[in-house]
Structure formats: C-alpha cells, structure tokens
Design an enzyme around this catalytic site. Structure first.
Site, PDB file in Angstrom:
ATOM      1  N   CYS A 104       0.843  -1.192   0.000  1.00 36.01           N
ATOM      2  CA  CYS A 104       0.000   0.000   0.000  1.00 36.01           C
ATOM      3  C   CYS A 104       0.887   1.254   0.000  1.00 36.01           C
ATOM      4  O   CYS A 104       1.584   1.507  -0.959  1.00 36.01           O
ATOM      5  CB  CYS A 104      -0.998  -0.024   1.147  1.00 36.01           C
ATOM      6  SG  CYS A 104      -2.412   1.090   0.880  1.00 36.01           S
ATOM      7  N   HIS A 182      -2.928  -5.306   1.110  1.00 34.08           N
ATOM      8  CA  HIS A 182      -2.396  -5.508   2.452  1.00 34.08           C
ATOM      9  C   HIS A 182      -2.371  -7.003   2.771  1.00 34.08           C
ATOM     10  O   HIS A 182      -3.431  -7.594   3.003  1.00 34.08           O
ATOM     11  CB  HIS A 182      -3.290  -4.820   3.493  1.00 34.08           C
ATOM     12  CG  HIS A 182      -3.204  -3.342   3.532  1.00 34.08           C
ATOM     13  ND1 HIS A 182      -2.662  -2.650   4.603  1.00 34.08           N
ATOM     14  CD2 HIS A 182      -3.600  -2.397   2.644  1.00 34.08           C
ATOM     15  CE1 HIS A 182      -2.730  -1.348   4.374  1.00 34.08           C
ATOM     16  NE2 HIS A 182      -3.303  -1.169   3.191  1.00 34.08           N
ATOM     17  N   GLU A 184      -1.515  -8.400   5.491  1.00 32.35           N
ATOM     18  CA  GLU A 184      -1.902  -8.623   6.890  1.00 32.35           C
ATOM     19  C   GLU A 184      -3.397  -8.480   7.122  1.00 32.35           C
ATOM     20  O   GLU A 184      -3.893  -8.829   8.206  1.00 32.35           O
ATOM     21  CB  GLU A 184      -1.127  -7.653   7.799  1.00 32.35           C
ATOM     22  CG  GLU A 184      -1.732  -6.280   8.000  1.00 32.35           C
ATOM     23  CD  GLU A 184      -1.629  -5.328   6.811  1.00 32.35           C
ATOM     24  OE1 GLU A 184      -2.018  -4.150   6.975  1.00 32.35           O
ATOM     25  OE2 GLU A 184      -1.176  -5.747   5.721  1.00 32.35           O
TER      26      GLU A 184
END
Length: 202
Positions: A104, A182, A184
C-alpha cells in the site's frame, strides 16, 4: 515451529494525538504476525532517522517491510518524519542490497522514490477487486485512494487492476517488491503472500 534466526524491520504509521500533543508511531498487530508467519522475527522501526540509521548499522536485517498508512507529504500527508525515514531505508537497502517489500503506502514510497507520479483514484478504498499480470490472477483487498498508472525503469509492472491501476511492481535488478494490497488484512494470511516474502528475503 522452527527457531527464528533472522530479523525483519518494519515501518510504522504516525498518528498525532492532539489532546496529548503526541506524535505516535503505531502499527496493526497483524503486521508483525504476518512477518512471523513468513519465518522472521519482526522488529518495529521508530520514525526517528538517526535511530533508524543506528539500527541498520548495528543489526543485519534479512529484509525491510514498508507498511501502509499516511500519505506522502507531497500528496497531502502530514508525517514528514516517516517520509524521511523510509527514504533513508531505501537509500541504505539499495546500497547494501537488503531486500525491501512495500505494501500500500509502502509501494507508493517505492514508486515515488524512483521518480514516478501518484494520482488520485476512485473505487479502490475498502473494496476487493481482480488484478492480473505476470504475478497471476488474484482477487485482492484494496485500501488506497492514490496510485499510479505507469512506471519507468528500474521498476517493472507485475500486475494491474481492470481500470489500469498498477497493483504490483518489482525492481528489475534489486530485491525490491511492492504490492498495493495488504497481506496482513486477509482473514487468513495467503500462502502465496508468505512465499513471495520468503523468496524475496531468502
């Protein structure tokens, strides 16, 4: 679980808490969880340039992760200290051939570092969408409102969304990779994201 013997640095976002007059470094706890899942000991970096230089001098990271959050100052952000730290990280990583993965904002930092322009985009915030390219076809999360449509050497496009936004890049010579999604934020970390980081940080 096998013993972790290598560390990976990761950057943090800056939040200004007006009521306390504090500028705080912080990161989603899933970021170190993801790095650990890749097989590394995650070490957070403060947004203080002289401390980061010392950490790079004293420690030998297997890689560096440039994380999300905060726009670059030139595109309306308010965390100049983070911009400075991440430029230093890229400078030193390229000099020492330390692998770098940016997601990002992290990819935006990489794109900007090599002289490419970001633009405001619509329809890329808090959605999922299809991307394709040499990286394959994926359905990825998206949490950004700035992106780029073209990059120049030494960066190469690995994937784009249907509207032409570049979703993944790599350096043609150095171990530098960027993705706009992302890793995560997936409910379960993707095996392909973990493998991608392991190949980069080997």
């Amino acid at each position: 679980m096998s013993e972790i013997t290598k560390i990976v640095f990761y950057t943090q976002r800056v939040e200004f808490i007006k009521s306390y007059g504090e500028r705080r470094d912080c990161a989603d706890q899933n970021i170190p969880r993801f790095i650990e899942a890749c097989g590394y000991l995650p070490v957070p970096l403060p947004n203080i340039s002289n401390i980061v230089r010392q950490m790079l001098e004293l420690m030998n990271p297997a890689g560096i992760v440039l994380t999300g959050g905060n726009s670059l100052v030139k595109y309306g952000g308010d965390a100049p200290e983070r911009d400075e730290v991440e430029k230093i990280l890229l400078d030193i990583a390229l000099q020492r051939t330390i692998p770098v993965y940016g997601f990002c904002r992290g990819m935006q930092v990489i794109v900007d570092y090599f002289g490419n322009k970001l633009e405001q985009v619509q329809g890329h915030t808090a959605v999922r969408h299809e991307i394709s390219g040499t990286i394959g076809k994926l359905n990825v999360n998206s949490f950004h409102n700035q992106a780029c449509y073209e990059v120049t050497d030494p960066l190469k496009i690995l994937a784009q969304s249907e509207d032409g936004v570049i979703e993944a890049v790599c350096h043609i010579q150095k171990p530098v990779l960027g993705t706009m999604w992302h890793p995560e934020r997936e409910v379960s970390f993707w095996t392909q994201d973990i493998q991608r980081v392991r190949r980069l940080f080997k």
